[in-house]
Design a protein around this motif. Structure first.
Motif, PDB file in Angstrom:
ATOM      1  N   LEU A   1      10.042  -2.949  -2.006  1.00  0.00           N
ATOM      2  CA  LEU A   1       9.240  -2.570  -3.174  1.00  0.00           C
ATOM      3  C   LEU A   1       8.478  -3.764  -3.735  1.00  0.00           C
ATOM      4  N   LYS A   2       9.119  -4.903  -3.781  1.00  0.00           N
ATOM      5  CA  LYS A   2       8.497  -6.098  -4.354  1.00  0.00           C
ATOM      6  C   LYS A   2       7.473  -6.741  -3.421  1.00  0.00           C
ATOM      7  N   ASN A   3       7.423  -6.276  -2.175  1.00  0.00           N
ATOM      8  CA  ASN A   3       6.436  -6.780  -1.225  1.00  0.00           C
ATOM      9  C   ASN A   3       5.379  -5.733  -0.880  1.00  0.00           C
ATOM     10  N   ASP A   4       5.248  -4.747  -1.736  1.00  0.00           N
ATOM     11  CA  ASP A   4       4.246  -3.694  -1.563  1.00  0.00           C
ATOM     12  C   ASP A   4       3.401  -3.659  -2.841  1.00  0.00           C
TER      13      ASP A   4
ATOM     14  N   GLU B   1       8.474   8.159  -2.354  1.00  0.00           N
ATOM     15  CA  GLU B   1       7.189   8.428  -3.001  1.00  0.00           C
ATOM     16  C   GLU B   1       7.158   7.881  -4.425  1.00  0.00           C
ATOM     17  N   ILE B   2       7.846   6.776  -4.632  1.00  0.00           N
ATOM     18  CA  ILE B   2       7.973   6.194  -5.956  1.00  0.00           C
ATOM     19  C   ILE B   2       6.626   5.748  -6.539  1.00  0.00           C
TER      20      ILE B   2
ATOM     21  N   ARG C   1       1.641  -1.481  -4.107  1.00  0.00           N
ATOM     22  CA  ARG C   1       1.719  -0.223  -4.850  1.00  0.00           C
ATOM     23  C   ARG C   1       2.952  -0.143  -5.746  1.00  0.00           C
ATOM     24  N   THR C   2       3.979  -0.941  -5.451  1.00  0.00           N
ATOM     25  CA  THR C   2       5.242  -0.828  -6.195  1.00  0.00           C
ATOM     26  C   THR C   2       5.742  -2.151  -6.767  1.00  0.00           C
TER      27      THR C   2
END
Length: 122
Positions: free
Chosen positions: A68-71, A41-42, A73-74
């Motif tokens: 994370l780098k392909n989302d 839930e970062i 939201r993050t």
């Protein structure tokens, strides 16, 4: 002003303790995790920086970083891989990490790289 939060993920308790002590002494707030569940839930409460071990039980740090780098939201959360892995620079580049720190690490280098992504605002 509240200190910037660094999320440190490592499955080695000694490394977690060492990194937490160094970062807190430098004025950062630190949260810790031992596995991939720490990033579930970062996007709801993003840290100023994610410092993650490349080799974790269950899922590698570079796989977590890639996700994370392909989302959207993050994607903006800076990720620094930390490991004794050979060719960590290449691994970091392939997964989209913002930087890397080789173990064993120099405290000044650690703080310099952390400060690059989570600078103090005075």
């Amino acid at each position: 002003m509240a200190p910037k939060t660094i999320l440190v993920i490592d499955d080695d308790e000694d490394i977690l303790t060492l990194l937490t002590t160094i970062l807190k002494d430098a004025g950062y707030a630190v949260t810790v995790g031992r596995d991939v569940t720490s990033v579930y839930e970062i996007e709801k409460n993003p840290p100023a920086l994610l410092l993650i071990d490349n080799w974790l039980q269950g899922k590698s740090g570079h796989d977590i970083c890639w996700q994370l780098k392909n989302d959207l939201r993050t994607i903006a959360i800076p990720v620094v891989l930390i490991s004794a892995t050979a060719k960590l620079d290449e691994t970091a580049q392939r997964c989209g990490a913002d930087d890397f720190i080789c173990k064993p690490f120099d405290i000044d280098v650690l703080l310099q790289k952390v400060g690059r992504f989570a600078p103090f605002q005075r």
